[in-house]
Scaffold this motif. Structure first.
Motif, PDB file in Angstrom:
ATOM      1  N   MET A  84       0.819  -1.207   0.000  1.00  0.00           N
ATOM      2  CA  MET A  84       0.000   0.000   0.000  1.00  0.00           C
ATOM      3  C   MET A  84       0.854   1.259   0.000  1.00  0.00           C
ATOM      4  O   MET A  84       0.606   2.201  -0.757  1.00  0.00           O
ATOM      5  N   ALA A  85       1.897   1.284   0.832  1.00  0.00           N
ATOM      6  CA  ALA A  85       2.738   2.479   0.932  1.00  0.00           C
ATOM      7  C   ALA A  85       3.468   2.756  -0.377  1.00  0.00           C
ATOM      8  O   ALA A  85       3.531   3.903  -0.833  1.00  0.00           O
ATOM      9  N   VAL A  86       4.026   1.720  -1.013  1.00  0.00           N
ATOM     10  CA  VAL A  86       4.758   1.916  -2.260  1.00  0.00           C
ATOM     11  C   VAL A  86       3.817   2.363  -3.376  1.00  0.00           C
ATOM     12  O   VAL A  86       4.117   3.307  -4.130  1.00  0.00           O
ATOM     13  N   LEU A  87       2.654   1.714  -3.488  1.00  0.00           N
ATOM     14  CA  LEU A  87       1.705   2.092  -4.541  1.00  0.00           C
ATOM     15  C   LEU A  87       1.169   3.511  -4.334  1.00  0.00           C
ATOM     16  O   LEU A  87       1.009   4.271  -5.291  1.00  0.00           O
ATOM     17  N   VAL A  88       0.904   3.869  -3.084  1.00  0.00           N
ATOM     18  CA  VAL A  88       0.422   5.229  -2.800  1.00  0.00           C
ATOM     19  C   VAL A  88       1.494   6.252  -3.145  1.00  0.00           C
ATOM     20  O   VAL A  88       1.212   7.274  -3.796  1.00  0.00           O
ATOM     21  N   ALA A  89       2.741   6.004  -2.741  1.00  0.00           N
ATOM     22  CA  ALA A  89       3.820   6.960  -3.011  1.00  0.00           C
ATOM     23  C   ALA A  89       4.073   7.100  -4.506  1.00  0.00           C
ATOM     24  O   ALA A  89       4.155   8.219  -5.035  1.00  0.00           O
ATOM     25  N   VAL A  90       4.190   5.979  -5.210  1.00  0.00           N
ATOM     26  CA  VAL A  90       4.450   6.030  -6.659  1.00  0.00           C
ATOM     27  C   VAL A  90       3.266   6.650  -7.387  1.00  0.00           C
ATOM     28  O   VAL A  90       3.441   7.480  -8.291  1.00  0.00           O
ATOM     29  N   GLY A  91       2.064   6.280  -7.002  1.00  0.00           N
ATOM     30  CA  GLY A  91       0.884   6.837  -7.660  1.00  0.00           C
ATOM     31  C   GLY A  91       0.736   8.321  -7.440  1.00  0.00           C
ATOM     32  O   GLY A  91       0.430   9.070  -8.386  1.00  0.00           O
ATOM     33  N   LYS A  92       0.942   8.780  -6.211  1.00  0.00           N
ATOM     34  CA  LYS A  92       0.839  10.210  -5.933  1.00  0.00           C
ATOM     35  C   LYS A  92       1.865  11.009  -6.740  1.00  0.00           C
ATOM     36  O   LYS A  92       1.552  12.058  -7.317  1.00  0.00           O
ATOM     37  N   ILE A  93       3.100  10.501  -6.799  1.00  0.00           N
ATOM     38  CA  ILE A  93       4.143  11.223  -7.525  1.00  0.00           C
ATOM     39  C   ILE A  93       3.835  11.240  -9.023  1.00  0.00           C
ATOM     40  O   ILE A  93       3.962  12.276  -9.687  1.00  0.00           O
TER      41      ILE A  93
END
Length: 282
Positions: A84-93
């Motif tokens: 969740m953290a990696v997908l949220v960070a990559v998606g937000k960026i």
């Protein structure tokens, strides 16, 4: 010239040491508790030295888990939080940098209004719009799924604003030179803007990673199956024991394990993180 005053130097270092101690001491107590037995903290005395249950406590969470918590092994919840953290960070960026690129470098009617509409969403956090967001996710059949965990929190007005402000500092002559060389918008974006944004991306990745890692309310709302529980939910379930006493040694073990991934991300990306926050000359 700044004068070298021993008393002020001593006072400055004293304040820094007290600040560090205030932050580190609760973490140290959590680590001590994670090495103790289940009943050692029930006596009212708080030990300050590590115990001899380190391997037992960490093996219990990372292995078979806690049957009293009614959850998966803690390692599985760590994996869910990491996804969740990696997908949220990559998606937000990804969404933010593309949005900022479109707002700054494309001339279309209403682009300023579009930016301010995005910026106004800062006043509407997930807690404010949680009911309509849940309704949309439920209607789309995305409950108990990674897409349901990530997509509702993947947009970021803050990151869009920061990328926009950075793109505005890039000289227009650079864009004109790329256009003369025959570079299209996407080539200019890929070959020039992305390399220049490396430190900004690193700084935002750390911030957004920690944001995604610490999410509790939204995962709690949309997940009812244990295979999608996150580590923060796992800690809460370890502490909320219906029958008997809470096993604080396992709770604190979970706290230490949950704190490790964000700490490691900050350590390994510290240089880029600092440069992304303080660097002004590009």
């Amino acid at each position: 010239m700044v004068e070298n005053r021993p008393f002020l130097n001593f006072l400055t270092h004293l304040v820094l040491i007290l600040g560090i101690a205030t932050v580190v001491f609760p973490v140290y107590l959590a680590f001590i508790a994670s090495t103790r037995g289940p009943t050692e903290f029930m006596s009212g005395l708080v030990p300050l030295t590590p115990g001899d249950h380190f391997l037992d406590n960490y093996g219990t969470l990372l292995g078979a888990g806690s049957t009293r918590a009614g959850t998966l092994p803690f390692l599985s919840m760590l994996g869910n939080s990491l996804i969740m953290a990696v997908l949220v960070a990559v998606g937000k960026i990804a969404i933010s940098i593309i949005s900022a690129f479109a707002i700054v470098y494309f001339r279309f009617p209403g682009r300023v209004i579009a930016f301010w509409l995005i910026f106004m969403t800062l006043m509407l956090p997930i807690e404010v719009r949680i009911l309509p967001t849940y309704k949309v996710i439920a209607d789309l059949g995305m409950l108990n799924s990674y897409s349901g965990l990530v997509i509702p929190v993947i947009a970021s007005a803050t990151a869009t604003f920061l990328f926009r402000q950075f793109f505005l500092t890039i000289p227009e002559e650079m864009m004109e030179a790329a256009r003369v060389d025959g570079a299209g918008p996407m080539k200019f974006f890929w070959d020039i803007l992305l390399p220049l944004s490396r430190t900004n991306i690193a700084a935002l990745f750390i911030i957004m990673f920690i944001f995604g890692w610490n999410q509790y309310l939204w995962p709690l709302l949309i997940t009812t199956e244990p295979q999608y529980y996150t580590v923060v939910m796992g800690i809460k379930r370890l502490a909320a024991v219906l029958d008997g006493d809470t096993q604080w040694n396992l709770v604190m073990t979970g706290v230490i394990l949950a704190a490790l991934p964000p700490v490691l991300v900050i350590i390994f990306m510290q240089r880029l993180f600092v440069k992304g926050l303080v660097e002004t000359e590009k």
